[in-house]
Design a protein around this motif. Sequence first.
Motif, PDB file in Angstrom:
ATOM      1  N   ILE A   1       1.032  -1.130   0.176  1.00  0.00           N
ATOM      2  CA  ILE A   1       0.007  -0.111  -0.032  1.00  0.00           C
ATOM      3  C   ILE A   1       0.791   1.126   0.063  1.00  0.00           C
ATOM      4  N   LEU A   2       1.963   1.350   0.705  1.00  0.00           N
ATOM      5  CA  LEU A   2       3.061   2.437   0.974  1.00  0.00           C
ATOM      6  C   LEU A   2       3.551   2.556  -0.389  1.00  0.00           C
ATOM      7  N   LEU A   3       3.781   1.597  -0.831  1.00  0.00           N
ATOM      8  CA  LEU A   3       4.835   1.765  -2.321  1.00  0.00           C
ATOM      9  C   LEU A   3       3.532   2.109  -3.407  1.00  0.00           C
ATOM     10  N   HIS A   4       2.505   1.845  -3.250  1.00  0.00           N
ATOM     11  CA  HIS A   4       1.482   2.300  -4.123  1.00  0.00           C
ATOM     12  C   HIS A   4       1.260   3.653  -3.866  1.00  0.00           C
ATOM     13  N   PHE A   5       1.160   4.369  -2.695  1.00  0.00           N
ATOM     14  CA  PHE A   5       0.940   5.756  -2.541  1.00  0.00           C
ATOM     15  C   PHE A   5       2.194   6.384  -2.900  1.00  0.00           C
ATOM     16  N   ALA A   6       3.396   5.933  -2.941  1.00  0.00           N
ATOM     17  CA  ALA A   6       4.628   6.698  -3.363  1.00  0.00           C
ATOM     18  C   ALA A   6       4.474   6.991  -5.065  1.00  0.00           C
ATOM     19  N   GLU A   7       3.822   6.325  -5.683  1.00  0.00           N
ATOM     20  CA  GLU A   7       3.578   6.355  -7.235  1.00  0.00           C
ATOM     21  C   GLU A   7       2.230   6.748  -7.485  1.00  0.00           C
ATOM     22  N   ASN A   8       1.320   6.889  -6.565  1.00  0.00           N
ATOM     23  CA  ASN A   8      -0.110   7.149  -6.951  1.00  0.00           C
ATOM     24  C   ASN A   8      -0.933   8.038  -6.036  1.00  0.00           C
TER      25      ASN A   8
ATOM     26  N   LEU B   1      -1.962   1.036   9.371  1.00  0.00           N
ATOM     27  CA  LEU B   1      -1.501   2.066   9.176  1.00  0.00           C
ATOM     28  C   LEU B   1      -1.475   3.528   9.641  1.00  0.00           C
ATOM     29  N   SER B   2      -2.746   3.596  10.083  1.00  0.00           N
ATOM     30  CA  SER B   2      -3.161   4.735  10.779  1.00  0.00           C
ATOM     31  C   SER B   2      -2.798   4.579  12.048  1.00  0.00           C
TER      32      SER B   2
ATOM     33  N   THR C   1     -26.379   0.470  -8.152  1.00  0.00           N
ATOM     34  CA  THR C   1     -25.314   1.488  -7.704  1.00  0.00           C
ATOM     35  C   THR C   1     -24.826   1.218  -6.252  1.00  0.00           C
ATOM     36  N   CYS C   2     -23.579   1.222  -6.263  1.00  0.00           N
ATOM     37  CA  CYS C   2     -22.846   0.552  -5.128  1.00  0.00           C
ATOM     38  C   CYS C   2     -21.667   1.917  -4.536  1.00  0.00           C
ATOM     39  N   TYR C   3     -21.249   1.834  -3.497  1.00  0.00           N
ATOM     40  CA  TYR C   3     -20.236   2.753  -2.721  1.00  0.00           C
ATOM     41  C   TYR C   3     -19.135   1.958  -2.546  1.00  0.00           C
ATOM     42  N   ILE C   4     -17.978   2.754  -2.886  1.00  0.00           N
ATOM     43  CA  ILE C   4     -16.890   2.213  -2.179  1.00  0.00           C
ATOM     44  C   ILE C   4     -15.898   3.433  -1.700  1.00  0.00           C
ATOM     45  N   THR C   5     -14.957   3.004  -0.992  1.00  0.00           N
ATOM     46  CA  THR C   5     -14.224   4.192  -0.291  1.00  0.00           C
ATOM     47  C   THR C   5     -12.839   4.318  -1.029  1.00  0.00           C
ATOM     48  N   GLU C   6     -12.496   5.501  -1.266  1.00  0.00           N
ATOM     49  CA  GLU C   6     -11.219   5.878  -1.929  1.00  0.00           C
ATOM     50  C   GLU C   6     -10.264   6.492  -0.920  1.00  0.00           C
ATOM     51  N   TYR C   7      -9.215   6.084  -0.588  1.00  0.00           N
ATOM     52  CA  TYR C   7      -8.207   6.630   0.388  1.00  0.00           C
ATOM     53  C   TYR C   7      -7.190   7.680  -0.286  1.00  0.00           C
ATOM     54  N   ILE C   8      -6.811   8.800   0.234  1.00  0.00           N
ATOM     55  CA  ILE C   8      -5.715   9.407   0.076  1.00  0.00           C
ATOM     56  C   ILE C   8      -4.924   9.926   1.091  1.00  0.00           C
ATOM     57  N   LEU C   9      -3.400   9.283   0.795  1.00  0.00           N
ATOM     58  CA  LEU C   9      -2.555   9.583   1.892  1.00  0.00           C
ATOM     59  C   LEU C   9      -2.364  11.121   2.082  1.00  0.00           C
ATOM     60  N   ILE C  10      -2.497  11.641   3.505  1.00  0.00           N
ATOM     61  CA  ILE C  10      -2.373  12.778   3.684  1.00  0.00           C
ATOM     62  C   ILE C  10      -0.646  13.213   4.187  1.00  0.00           C
ATOM     63  N   LYS C  11      -0.582  12.197   5.210  1.00  0.00           N
ATOM     64  CA  LYS C  11       0.636  12.387   6.082  1.00  0.00           C
ATOM     65  C   LYS C  11       1.251  11.153   6.010  1.00  0.00           C
ATOM     66  N   ARG C  12       2.568  11.134   6.170  1.00  0.00           N
ATOM     67  CA  ARG C  12       3.449   9.786   6.149  1.00  0.00           C
ATOM     68  C   ARG C  12       3.660   9.454   7.730  1.00  0.00           C
ATOM     69  N   GLY C  13       3.737   8.380   8.049  1.00  0.00           N
ATOM     70  CA  GLY C  13       4.069   7.720   9.431  1.00  0.00           C
ATOM     71  C   GLY C  13       5.372   7.650   9.524  1.00  0.00           C
ATOM     72  N   ILE C  14       5.891   6.610  10.613  1.00  0.00           N
ATOM     73  CA  ILE C  14       7.075   6.419  10.877  1.00  0.00           C
ATOM     74  C   ILE C  14       7.628   5.345   9.981  1.00  0.00           C
ATOM     75  N   TYR C  15       7.163   4.793   9.446  1.00  0.00           N
ATOM     76  CA  TYR C  15       7.954   3.744   8.426  1.00  0.00           C
ATOM     77  C   TYR C  15       7.808   3.821   6.871  1.00  0.00           C
ATOM     78  N   GLU C  16       8.745   3.786   6.297  1.00  0.00           N
ATOM     79  CA  GLU C  16       8.840   3.811   4.876  1.00  0.00           C
ATOM     80  C   GLU C  16       9.549   2.830   4.059  1.00  0.00           C
ATOM     81  N   PRO C  17       8.854   2.123   3.358  1.00  0.00           N
ATOM     82  CA  PRO C  17       9.297   0.786   2.994  1.00  0.00           C
ATOM     83  C   PRO C  17      10.304   1.244   1.605  1.00  0.00           C
ATOM     84  N   ARG C  18      11.264   0.202   1.608  1.00  0.00           N
ATOM     85  CA  ARG C  18      12.303   0.359   0.682  1.00  0.00           C
ATOM     86  C   ARG C  18      11.931  -0.085  -0.642  1.00  0.00           C
ATOM     87  N   ARG C  19      12.317   0.676  -1.767  1.00  0.00           N
ATOM     88  CA  ARG C  19      11.825   0.254  -2.922  1.00  0.00           C
ATOM     89  C   ARG C  19      12.733  -0.774  -3.578  1.00  0.00           C
ATOM     90  N   THR C  20      12.438  -1.643  -4.425  1.00  0.00           N
ATOM     91  CA  THR C  20      13.383  -2.881  -4.918  1.00  0.00           C
ATOM     92  C   THR C  20      13.517  -2.854  -6.443  1.00  0.00           C
TER      93      THR C  20
END
Length: 79
Positions: A8-15, A39-40, A60-79
């Motif tokens: 998820i964090l890697l996804h938010f790094a690019e999206n 993560l919260s 008709t259906c409802y889904i939730t879309e998340y947007i990262l506002i503030k990063r936390g204490i952990y950052e994953p490494r990109r490989t």
Amino acid sequence: MNTQCQRILLHFAENKKLSSLDALSQLGICRLASRIYDLSKQGYIFDRKKKIIKNRYNKTCYITEYILIKRGIYEPRRT
């Protein structure tokens, strides 16, 4: 931190946003809300927006879309 949270964090790094449908189809994560909760607890802050979509039966259906506002204490490494 488990690998689903890392994906998820890697996804938010690019999206900018991630929906439950995108999490399932692109990341293989079925319970996105649970991972967002995890993560919260680690200091990440997310904005949540409800989106209206049509399902395969044109209902008709409802889904939730998340947007990262503030990063936390952990950052994953990109490989």
